[in-house]
Design an enzyme around this catalytic site. Structure first.
Site, mmCIF file in Angstrom:
data_model
loop_
_atom_site.group_PDB
_atom_site.id
_atom_site.type_symbol
_atom_site.label_atom_id
_atom_site.label_comp_id
_atom_site.label_asym_id
_atom_site.label_seq_id
_atom_site.Cartn_x
_atom_site.Cartn_y
_atom_site.Cartn_z
ATOM 1 N N ASN A 128 0.873 -1.176 0.000
ATOM 2 C CA ASN A 128 0.000 0.000 0.000
ATOM 3 C C ASN A 128 0.911 1.227 0.000
ATOM 4 O OD1 ASN A 128 -1.733 2.102 0.584
ATOM 5 N ND2 ASN A 128 -2.233 1.382 2.662
ATOM 6 N N LYS B 30 0.159 4.261 -0.242
ATOM 7 C CA LYS B 30 -0.449 5.467 0.365
ATOM 8 C C LYS B 30 -0.208 6.664 -0.561
ATOM 9 C CE LYS B 30 -0.111 3.270 4.811
ATOM 10 N NZ LYS B 30 0.045 3.364 6.255
ATOM 11 N N GLY C 246 2.610 2.357 10.695
ATOM 12 C CA GLY C 246 3.529 3.470 10.499
ATOM 13 C C GLY C 246 4.290 3.859 11.754
ATOM 14 N N HIS D 281 -9.413 1.305 5.171
ATOM 15 C CA HIS D 281 -8.108 1.469 5.822
ATOM 16 C C HIS D 281 -8.267 2.417 7.006
ATOM 17 C CE1 HIS D 281 -3.997 2.654 6.615
ATOM 18 N NE2 HIS D 281 -3.653 1.530 6.026
ATOM 19 N N SER E 231 3.524 -2.069 10.302
ATOM 20 C CA SER E 231 4.977 -2.130 10.484
ATOM 21 C C SER E 231 5.573 -3.489 10.112
ATOM 22 C CB SER E 231 5.362 -1.725 11.910
ATOM 23 O OG SER E 231 4.981 -0.383 12.155
ATOM 24 N N GLU F 245 -5.334 -4.840 10.799
ATOM 25 C CA GLU F 245 -4.292 -3.834 10.964
ATOM 26 C C GLU F 245 -4.537 -3.051 12.250
ATOM 27 O OE1 GLU F 245 -2.336 -2.815 7.007
ATOM 28 O OE2 GLU F 245 -4.012 -1.435 7.263
ATOM 29 N N GLU G 242 -6.575 4.766 8.130
ATOM 30 C CA GLU G 242 -6.344 6.200 7.853
ATOM 31 C C GLU G 242 -7.594 6.828 7.249
ATOM 32 O OE1 GLU G 242 -2.700 5.672 5.662
ATOM 33 O OE2 GLU G 242 -1.724 5.050 7.530
HETATM 34 P P1 PGA Z 1 2.957 0.353 7.633
HETATM 35 O O1 PGA Z 1 1.477 0.542 7.035
HETATM 36 O O2 PGA Z 1 3.484 -0.925 7.051
HETATM 37 O O3 PGA Z 1 3.726 1.565 7.152
HETATM 38 O O4 PGA Z 1 2.819 0.280 9.107
HETATM 39 C C1 PGA Z 1 0.623 -0.549 6.911
HETATM 40 C C2 PGA Z 1 -0.688 -0.114 6.329
HETATM 41 O O5 PGA Z 1 -1.188 0.954 6.689
HETATM 42 O O6 PGA Z 1 -1.274 -0.850 5.488
#
Ligand code: PGA
Length: 252
Positions: free
Chosen positions: A7, A9, A175, A97, A214, A169, A99
């Site tokens: 992803n 982003k 992140g 997601h 992560s 997640e 976010e």
């Molecule tokens: P990250 O993001 O691997 O940077 O923690 C995962 C995600 O949001 O799908």
């Protein structure tokens, strides 16, 4: 087959995206694709370029999108429809997601509409669920995830497990560099599996459940070893083709 999805982003111009694809392709070999289904989800502005490079170089890499609107067309300034994505050979669409849930008003009801629209356009929704740190510390992780599944998957029925993917997640692991432990993640993915089997019977057994938060080259193998984890949704580490290739080849 296990599924590892990057992803991206809100990262990379379409020119950078093309380079990232070429570098990734260079680092993977046929044995890797035989073991893992590889998908990348760039921003909308890069989809056409990435589609073109995948086709031109015959890359066995799937294309995903990070969001979608549920209507097929209309006065929805700034939105993109399922049909528009399907025409670009997009096969997976991330919905819900964290976010988007936190910053853009994607409630379970919105996620549910999007997931249904993705299915109707014959693409596969990747439905994301996960608890916040506060909820985890209050011992509510399983309950929160069950509620998100109930809302996000309401009224959806599948007969083929490949029609849908669920990604667990935990918000506090995204992140932050602080991943869940494989045991913590598996406690939740076991509960997700039980929910999917209750919901869809045999088809629910085969739906792939991803872990995200992560994930990197150093910790991926621990997650993949879990019975109810069938892949990963990778953010930060998917932006560097070397690192992403390392995640994909998790057994090495
Ligand atoms: P990250 O993001 O691997 O940077 O923690 C995962 C995600 O949001 O799908």
């Amino acid at each position: 087959m296990d599924l590892i999805m990057g992803n991206w982003k809100m990262h990379a111009t379409h020119l950078e995206a093309i380079q990232m694809m070429q570098k990734l392709f260079y680092r993977l070999n046929p044995d890797d694709y035989a073991r893992v289904e590889v998908v990348v989800a760039p921003p909308f502005t890069s989809l056409r370029s990435v589609q073109t490079v995948i086709e031109a170089d015959k890359m066995p890499i799937g294309l995903g999108a990070q969001n979608v609107h549920w209507e097929s067309e209309g006065a929805f300034t700034g939105e993109v429809s399922p049909g528009m994505l399907a025409k670009l050979s997009v096969s997976y669409v991330i919905v819900g997601h964290s976010e988007r849930r936190a910053m853009f008003g994607d409630t379970d009801e919105v996620v549910n509409r999007k997931a249904k629209a993705v299915l109707a356009a014959e693409m596969r929704p990747v439905v994301c669920v996960g608890e916040s740190l506060e909820q985890r510390e209050a011992g509510e992780a399983l309950e929160v995830v069950a509620g998100q599944l109930a809302g996000s998957l309401a009224g959806i029925s599948i007969d083929d497990p490949d029609q849908i993917v669920v990604a667990y997640e935990p918000v506090w692991a995204i992140g932050t560099g602080r991943s869940a432990t494989p045991d913590d993640a598996a406690e939740v993915t076991d509960a997700i599996r039980a929910d999917l089997v209750d919901r869809w019977g045999e088809a629910g057994e085969g739906v792939r459940i991803l872990y995200g938060g992560s994930v990197n080259q150093g910790n991926i193998a621990g997650f993949m070893a879990k019975r109810t984890i069938d892949g990963a949704l990778v953010g930060g580490a998917s932006l560097d083709p070397d690192k992403f290739a390392g995640v994909i080849r998790y057994w090495i």
